[in-house]
Enzyme design. Sequence first.
Site, PDB file in Angstrom:
ATOM      1  N   LYS A  36       0.840  -1.203   0.000  1.00  0.00           N
ATOM      2  CA  LYS A  36       0.000   0.000   0.000  1.00  0.00           C
ATOM      3  C   LYS A  36       0.877   1.257   0.000  1.00  0.00           C
ATOM      4  CE  LYS A  36      -0.353  -0.020   5.040  1.00  0.00           C
ATOM      5  NZ  LYS A  36      -1.026  -0.710   6.155  1.00  0.00           N
ATOM      6  N   TYR A  69      14.893  29.806   9.616  1.00  0.00           N
ATOM      7  CA  TYR A  69      13.725  30.510  10.149  1.00  0.00           C
ATOM      8  C   TYR A  69      13.673  30.456  11.670  1.00  0.00           C
ATOM      9  CZ  TYR A  69      11.727  30.440   5.421  1.00  0.00           C
ATOM     10  OH  TYR A  69      11.498  30.612   4.085  1.00  0.00           O
TER      11      TYR A  69
END
Length: 452
Positions: free
Chosen positions: A63, A303
């Site tokens: 999956k 940041y």
Amino acid sequence: MSMNAAPEIAFSSEQGKANYEAARRQYPAQAIVDLKAMRDNMRHLVATVGGPQSGTAVMGVVKADAYGHGLLPSALAALAGGATWLGTAQSHEALLLRQLGIGPDRCHILTWVYNGTAVPFDELIDNDIDVSVGSLAGIDAIAAAARKLGKAARVHVKVDSGFGRNGFTPEGFDAALAKLVQLAQEGVIEVIGQWSHLAVADSPDVPEFVESTERQIANFNAFTDRMKQAGIAPSIRHLANTAATLDRPEIHFELTRPGIGLYGYEPDPAMGTPNTYKLKPAMRLQAQLGTVKDVEAGHGISYGRTYLTPQNTSTAIVPLGYADGIHRSASGFDMEGAKHVDKPGGPVRVMTKQGPHIYHVSGRVCMDQFILDLHGSAAELGIAEGDTVELFGPGRGEEYGEPTADDWARAADTISYEIFTCLRNRIPRLYEHAPEVLAPEDLAKLDPKSIL
Ligand SMILES: *Cc1c(COP(=O)(O)O)cnc(C)c1O
């Protein structure tokens, strides 16, 4: 010649080498997947359940694009390792496997996530894909599609043995049984399997987890009894994920469903390391450094200034960010930065003149890049723009200087599964050992540019 902190690649041909060079021009990072490791992991899982003649088959769970490793190559490697079933959550991926040439003569495919109101059950049945059913609406939708098609649907009855997700509860099971028995008698469905999913990987140090698994097993067996009494005994019962495939032989039943083990990881670091279970991580994530430069002490990195360089140092850019699936939660903070938390970021293996060294993400992970404080002069360390660094690979873990996806999971407060599945498709997936593992007709199904 730039330095390389990743293991040498096993190229299968000159074309493989050219494909690698082309991928590096296309993108400054690559996910290299070792199909031999994947095949051998599956071989090991098949041996763990007693081999091909044991009466227990193994499903390769592929999956979510095979946990980010690439749906088709991973499926083919699983089959090469002895899997006789493939499983996907979304029906789209099950259909894709058939469309890509994995026919019903090769293996069974089971798919399990959908709502009963809008599903291509007709296509699934037509393509000999087994379907899970865990709701009354689902039974009705499957029956309608099978009737329209004039072909019986192969159905696996999903029971909720305690996970609290999909499947019939004990209270709702009589109503389901009534419908299923009727449809089986009419020949609209064929009840193939009964299945359920475990909520926790057994952690030897957590008795509640062991107990809850035991409760789930008892519940599962009670559902089987009710199916038998109703006259629709399942011929294939399956409950075991990787964890139970590895450590609970009593619930191997007729089929087990390992996912993460195929990709070479244990489900929970509390259980040990891949090595404990003779598994080999199949994916290596590497990147080529961007700008390398000198900065002064006290320089804010990225940041929010959550990391300030403690000394004069050099920094290096790793050109992968959260838009690539590098978790922002794997950012690194220091005691001086704005946030005042001391937390190392995700590990990166960098080659220096003295040998490989582990650095950690310094400051915030950005959208397309993050930064490493090299804690020294890049010139003296011999680290330069263009060098290949490794975020994780088939190693023994950060403590050995060989970071794995488990180390990244720890840094990002998640699990290895999420590290892999978050990696975006803009990172090229390249396959090692493909011609060695795959028969020529399977090899021909792969994107030729992806073969190393
Ligand atoms: C993902 C999944 C598996 C595989 O689990 P692992 O822990 O990766 O082995 C098995 N069964 C179901 C229903 C799943 O969704």
